[in-house]
Write a protein that holds these residues in place. Sequence first.
Motif, PDB file in Angstrom:
ATOM      1  N   MET A   1       0.850  -1.191   0.000  1.00  0.00           N
ATOM      2  CA  MET A   1       0.000   0.000   0.000  1.00  0.00           C
ATOM      3  C   MET A   1       0.889   1.245   0.000  1.00  0.00           C
ATOM      4  N   ASN A   2       0.686   2.125  -0.932  1.00  0.00           N
ATOM      5  CA  ASN A   2       1.502   3.330  -1.015  1.00  0.00           C
ATOM      6  C   ASN A   2       0.933   4.422  -0.114  1.00  0.00           C
ATOM      7  N   ARG A   3       1.776   4.901   0.779  1.00  0.00           N
ATOM      8  CA  ARG A   3       1.344   5.964   1.669  1.00  0.00           C
ATOM      9  C   ARG A   3       2.423   7.024   1.697  1.00  0.00           C
ATOM     10  N   GLN A   4       1.990   8.263   1.831  1.00  0.00           N
ATOM     11  CA  GLN A   4       2.962   9.343   1.886  1.00  0.00           C
ATOM     12  C   GLN A   4       3.639   9.410   3.248  1.00  0.00           C
ATOM     13  N   SER A   5       2.925   9.041   4.306  1.00  0.00           N
ATOM     14  CA  SER A   5       3.473   9.078   5.648  1.00  0.00           C
ATOM     15  C   SER A   5       3.532   7.665   6.210  1.00  0.00           C
ATOM     16  N   SER A   6       4.506   7.426   7.086  1.00  0.00           N
ATOM     17  CA  SER A   6       4.491   6.190   7.855  1.00  0.00           C
ATOM     18  C   SER A   6       3.523   6.386   9.015  1.00  0.00           C
ATOM     19  N   ILE A   7       2.814   5.331   9.344  1.00  0.00           N
ATOM     20  CA  ILE A   7       1.714   5.431  10.302  1.00  0.00           C
ATOM     21  C   ILE A   7       1.979   4.540  11.512  1.00  0.00           C
ATOM     22  N   SER A   8       1.823   5.124  12.692  1.00  0.00           N
ATOM     23  CA  SER A   8       1.783   4.341  13.923  1.00  0.00           C
ATOM     24  C   SER A   8       0.324   4.107  14.278  1.00  0.00           C
ATOM     25  N   GLY A   9       0.068   3.046  15.016  1.00  0.00           N
ATOM     26  CA  GLY A   9      -1.300   2.769  15.439  1.00  0.00           C
ATOM     27  C   GLY A   9      -1.348   2.398  16.905  1.00  0.00           C
ATOM     28  N   VAL A  10      -2.481   2.714  17.532  1.00  0.00           N
ATOM     29  CA  VAL A  10      -2.701   2.270  18.912  1.00  0.00           C
ATOM     30  C   VAL A  10      -4.144   1.818  19.056  1.00  0.00           C
ATOM     31  N   ILE A  11      -4.311   0.721  19.756  1.00  0.00           N
ATOM     32  CA  ILE A  11      -5.636   0.241  20.142  1.00  0.00           C
ATOM     33  C   ILE A  11      -5.816   0.558  21.620  1.00  0.00           C
ATOM     34  N   LEU A  12      -6.859   1.303  21.928  1.00  0.00           N
ATOM     35  CA  LEU A  12      -7.113   1.711  23.308  1.00  0.00           C
ATOM     36  C   LEU A  12      -7.874   0.624  24.047  1.00  0.00           C
ATOM     37  N   ALA A  13      -7.221   0.042  25.045  1.00  0.00           N
ATOM     38  CA  ALA A  13      -7.840  -1.003  25.869  1.00  0.00           C
ATOM     39  C   ALA A  13      -7.561  -0.739  27.342  1.00  0.00           C
ATOM     40  N   GLY A  14      -7.422   0.543  27.678  1.00  0.00           N
ATOM     41  CA  GLY A  14      -6.961   0.892  29.018  1.00  0.00           C
ATOM     42  C   GLY A  14      -8.020   1.305  30.005  1.00  0.00           C
ATOM     43  N   GLY A  15      -9.293   1.214  29.619  1.00  0.00           N
ATOM     44  CA  GLY A  15     -10.350   1.717  30.495  1.00  0.00           C
ATOM     45  C   GLY A  15     -10.758   0.718  31.572  1.00  0.00           C
ATOM     46  N   VAL A  46      -3.031  -1.100   7.790  1.00  0.00           N
ATOM     47  CA  VAL A  46      -2.814   0.306   7.439  1.00  0.00           C
ATOM     48  C   VAL A  46      -1.779   1.003   8.321  1.00  0.00           C
ATOM     49  N   VAL A  47      -1.102   0.252   9.190  1.00  0.00           N
ATOM     50  CA  VAL A  47      -0.084   0.879  10.039  1.00  0.00           C
ATOM     51  C   VAL A  47       1.262   0.195   9.860  1.00  0.00           C
ATOM     52  N   ASP A  48       2.308   0.946  10.204  1.00  0.00           N
ATOM     53  CA  ASP A  48       3.672   0.427  10.112  1.00  0.00           C
ATOM     54  C   ASP A  48       4.178  -0.098  11.450  1.00  0.00           C
ATOM     55  N   GLU A  49       3.534   0.313  12.528  1.00  0.00           N
ATOM     56  CA  GLU A  49       3.807  -0.243  13.850  1.00  0.00           C
ATOM     57  C   GLU A  49       2.516  -0.133  14.648  1.00  0.00           C
ATOM     58  N   LEU A  50       2.355  -1.022  15.626  1.00  0.00           N
ATOM     59  CA  LEU A  50       1.121  -1.048  16.399  1.00  0.00           C
ATOM     60  C   LEU A  50       1.432  -1.237  17.869  1.00  0.00           C
ATOM     61  N   PHE A  51       0.726  -0.467  18.697  1.00  0.00           N
ATOM     62  CA  PHE A  51       0.805  -0.600  20.146  1.00  0.00           C
ATOM     63  C   PHE A  51      -0.585  -0.917  20.691  1.00  0.00           C
ATOM     64  N   ILE A  52      -0.601  -1.631  21.789  1.00  0.00           N
ATOM     65  CA  ILE A  52      -1.830  -1.845  22.546  1.00  0.00           C
ATOM     66  C   ILE A  52      -1.687  -1.067  23.846  1.00  0.00           C
ATOM     67  N   ASN A  53      -2.641  -0.197  24.107  1.00  0.00           N
ATOM     68  CA  ASN A  53      -2.648   0.569  25.362  1.00  0.00           C
ATOM     69  C   ASN A  53      -3.542  -0.160  26.360  1.00  0.00           C
ATOM     70  N   ALA A  54      -2.936  -0.662  27.426  1.00  0.00           N
ATOM     71  CA  ALA A  54      -3.683  -1.387  28.450  1.00  0.00           C
ATOM     72  C   ALA A  54      -3.099  -1.061  29.818  1.00  0.00           C
TER      73      ALA A  54
END
Length: 196
Positions: A1-15, A46-54
């Motif tokens: 997938m061609n993207r102009q920016s590199s993308i970080s991602g986070v899934i919010l699971a901290g509640g 769609v992301v280049d790195e992924l974090f899970i927030n917990a």
Amino acid sequence: MNRQSSISGVILAGGLARRMNRQDKGLVAFNKQAMITYAIQAIVPVVDELFINANRNIDHYQQFNYPVITDKRDDFAGPLAGVYAALNACHHDVLLVTPCDSPFMPTAALQTLIDERERNAADIAVAFDGERIHPVFMAINTTLKNSLQDYLAQGERKIDRWFEQHNWIKVDFSANPEFFSNINTLAQLADLAIKE
């Protein structure tokens, strides 16, 4: 997938999931899979790195094989604390945020958030269902880290008030409000599982 920016991602699971008897929503089974599994499947393409927030059950979240980051606060300060933790951990220009409890959000819609933020040169792109915004679905410029740090340091928690400090846009998903069906209670969990 061609993207102009590199993308970080986070899934919010901290509640705290107060309306689900404080069960950890990301780990609750929905149609035989942990709820966070659906978020992972949607965001990974769609992301280049992924974090899970917990903030609880860290060892369980680590089993999904993505870095787990905590709020670095002990007051469960809400989604913005998780976003701030991700801004401190990520390595790219854009952070894509999604919650752990919306199993019907497709990858294409997350890509739309990324694309519209870039196309409009906005600081923040937020999902909008035609009636209200869904602020935990957003793509943000990671240069906003210091702004968010200051906002949280003032004791602020409301996401939309922070948005107002920046160049932000609503991304219209009014044709597909079902994307935002989320699971906040045990009754919703049962109801949506029956429909699937």
